[in-house]
Design a protein around this motif. Structure first.
Motif, PDB file in Angstrom:
ATOM      1  N   ILE A 142      -6.991 -14.052  -1.374  1.00 44.59           N
ATOM      2  CA  ILE A 142      -6.932 -12.784  -0.650  1.00 44.59           C
ATOM      3  C   ILE A 142      -5.482 -12.390  -0.391  1.00 44.59           C
ATOM      4  O   ILE A 142      -5.129 -11.203  -0.458  1.00 44.59           O
ATOM      5  N   THR A 143      -4.621 -13.361  -0.140  1.00 40.37           N
ATOM      6  CA  THR A 143      -3.194 -13.072  -0.014  1.00 40.37           C
ATOM      7  C   THR A 143      -2.691 -12.374  -1.279  1.00 40.37           C
ATOM      8  O   THR A 143      -1.970 -11.376  -1.212  1.00 40.37           O
ATOM      9  N   GLY A 144      -3.072 -12.904  -2.438  1.00 45.65           N
ATOM     10  CA  GLY A 144      -2.662 -12.300  -3.699  1.00 45.65           C
ATOM     11  C   GLY A 144      -3.220 -10.902  -3.890  1.00 45.65           C
ATOM     12  O   GLY A 144      -2.525 -10.006  -4.372  1.00 45.65           O
ATOM     13  N   TRP A 145      -4.479 -10.721  -3.506  1.00 44.37           N
ATOM     14  CA  TRP A 145      -5.098  -9.394  -3.612  1.00 44.37           C
ATOM     15  C   TRP A 145      -4.362  -8.404  -2.715  1.00 44.37           C
ATOM     16  O   TRP A 145      -4.076  -7.271  -3.124  1.00 44.37           O
ATOM     17  N   LEU A 146      -4.064  -8.819  -1.482  1.00 46.70           N
ATOM     18  CA  LEU A 146      -3.342  -7.948  -0.561  1.00 46.70           C
ATOM     19  C   LEU A 146      -1.957  -7.613  -1.100  1.00 46.70           C
ATOM     20  O   LEU A 146      -1.486  -6.470  -0.983  1.00 46.70           O
ATOM     21  N   SER A 147      -1.297  -8.600  -1.695  1.00 46.91           N
ATOM     22  CA  SER A 147       0.036  -8.381  -2.250  1.00 46.91           C
ATOM     23  C   SER A 147       0.026  -7.266  -3.288  1.00 46.91           C
ATOM     24  O   SER A 147       0.907  -6.383  -3.292  1.00 46.91           O
ATOM     25  N   GLU A 148      -0.957  -7.282  -4.163  1.00 48.90           N
ATOM     26  CA  GLU A 148      -1.061  -6.223  -5.173  1.00 48.90           C
ATOM     27  C   GLU A 148      -1.420  -4.889  -4.531  1.00 48.90           C
ATOM     28  O   GLU A 148      -0.920  -3.829  -4.934  1.00 48.90           O
ATOM     29  N   ARG A 149      -2.257  -4.936  -3.526  1.00 49.26           N
ATOM     30  CA  ARG A 149      -2.746  -3.709  -2.897  1.00 49.26           C
ATOM     31  C   ARG A 149      -1.633  -2.978  -2.130  1.00 49.26           C
ATOM     32  O   ARG A 149      -1.555  -1.745  -2.170  1.00 49.26           O
ATOM     33  N   VAL A 150      -0.784  -3.718  -1.420  1.00 51.92           N
ATOM     34  CA  VAL A 150       0.247  -3.078  -0.602  1.00 51.92           C
ATOM     35  C   VAL A 150       1.472  -2.708  -1.427  1.00 51.92           C
ATOM     36  O   VAL A 150       2.279  -1.871  -0.995  1.00 51.92           O
ATOM     37  N   GLY A 151       1.648  -3.331  -2.591  1.00 54.48           N
ATOM     38  CA  GLY A 151       2.734  -2.968  -3.493  1.00 54.48           C
ATOM     39  C   GLY A 151       4.095  -3.434  -3.013  1.00 54.48           C
ATOM     40  O   GLY A 151       4.231  -4.108  -1.983  1.00 54.48           O
ATOM     41  N   PRO A 152       5.129  -3.048  -3.729  1.00 54.99           N
ATOM     42  CA  PRO A 152       6.484  -3.538  -3.429  1.00 54.99           C
ATOM     43  C   PRO A 152       7.035  -3.071  -2.093  1.00 54.99           C
ATOM     44  O   PRO A 152       7.958  -3.688  -1.546  1.00 54.99           O
TER      45      PRO A 152
END
Length: 284
Positions: free
Chosen positions: A66-76
């Motif tokens: 989920i950390t990884g999913w959130l990372s992609e979702r919130v972007g740079p």
């Protein structure tokens, strides 16, 4: 990106499961297989809608899926902090920071996060209401708190079909023993049903809760989780006097049998929003 002080690492935590155990990575992978689809549907859904630039705190990230999913979702332009007592299975980098610490004691920035996400964390604590009240102060105005917990008190409805009376008895004995082990380690097994009330009591608004459970056959993650848990906690389980080592062997065989049908534990995921009082969140 905001750094948070680690504070005491172990504290008085008595989390029953050990991510560093040889079963740890397998258990975390099984949990991700069972729950990630549900979790991401809530986080992307109308009650949360995680978006670009969000600041997120993922408490108890497990395998980090989920950390990884959130990372992609919130972007740079966003950031994700993964906080865990044993965050060894989560990879830092980019917009992801990994922090080792105990959510009960760690210093969290005030009015900061757009999302704080818990999954199968607070149920293991003896004082989840107090922890909830504490972490809400770290939410930015308008920020969302998402808490996912299993209801482990409805044992009679989990096993739909067993291949023998012995397997059914072993499953029931294992669940009773597991509940006793969890309670002995400080878990609050009634917490899942109380989360909406706890959020409202703490002043959150737009509180919404959804239940999730899925039927699994032997060999699928929801069944294999029971096998993994029985291996990791065998000594404690047998020590309760409620289940025998032989019954645990029968249980493990049944959880691989494709004729076994069992529902996953019922997951209650509750979302609450911190009221927006016209304040702006603090600058990065």
């Amino acid at each position: 990106m905001h750094d948070i002080s680690a504070g005491p690492v172990a504290g008085s935590s008595r989390y029953a499961f050990d991510n560093a155990d040889e079963q740890g990575p397998r258990m975390l992978g099984l949990l991700a297989g069972i729950l990630d689809g549900h979790s991401t549907s809530v986080l992307a859904g109308p009650h949360v809608r995680v978006g670009p630039g969000w600041r997120c705190l993922d408490v108890g990230p497990g395998a980090g899926s989920i950390t990884g999913w959130l990372s992609e979702r919130v972007g740079p332009d966003g950031e994700v902090t993964a906080l865990d007592l044993q965050p060894d299975h989560v990879t830092a980098g980019g917009n992801v920071t990994v922090t080792r610490g105990d959510v009960r004691f760690i210093d969290l920035p005030k009015d900061y996060y757009d999302l704080i996400h818990f999954r199968l964390v607070l149920v293991h604590l003896s004082d989840p209401d107090r922890v909830l009240e504490r972490v809400i102060r770290a939410l930015a105005p308008g920020g969302r708190l998402v808490v996912s917990e299993w209801d482990v008190l409805s044992r009679q409805r989990w096993l739909l079909h067993a291949t023998s009376e012995q397997a059914a008895a072993a499953f029931d004995a294992f669940q009773k023993a597991l509940a006793r082990v969890l309670r002995a380690n400080g878990a609050d097994l009634g917490w899942a049903a109380r989360v909406p009330i706890a959020m409202l009591t703490c002043g959150l608004e737009l509180v919404h809760s959804v239940a999730f459970s899925e039927l699994a056959t032997g060999g699928e993650p929801a069944c294999l989780l029971h096998e993994s848990n029985s291996l990791q906690l065998e000594r404690q389980l047998v020590g309760t006097g409620l289940v025998t080592a032989d019954q645990l062997t029968v249980l493990r065989e049944a959880m691989w049998d494709p004729q076994t049908l069992a529902y996953s534990y019922q997951m209650f995921t509750t979302v609450g929003r911190r009221p927006d009082l016209g304040c702006q969140r603090t600058d990065r």
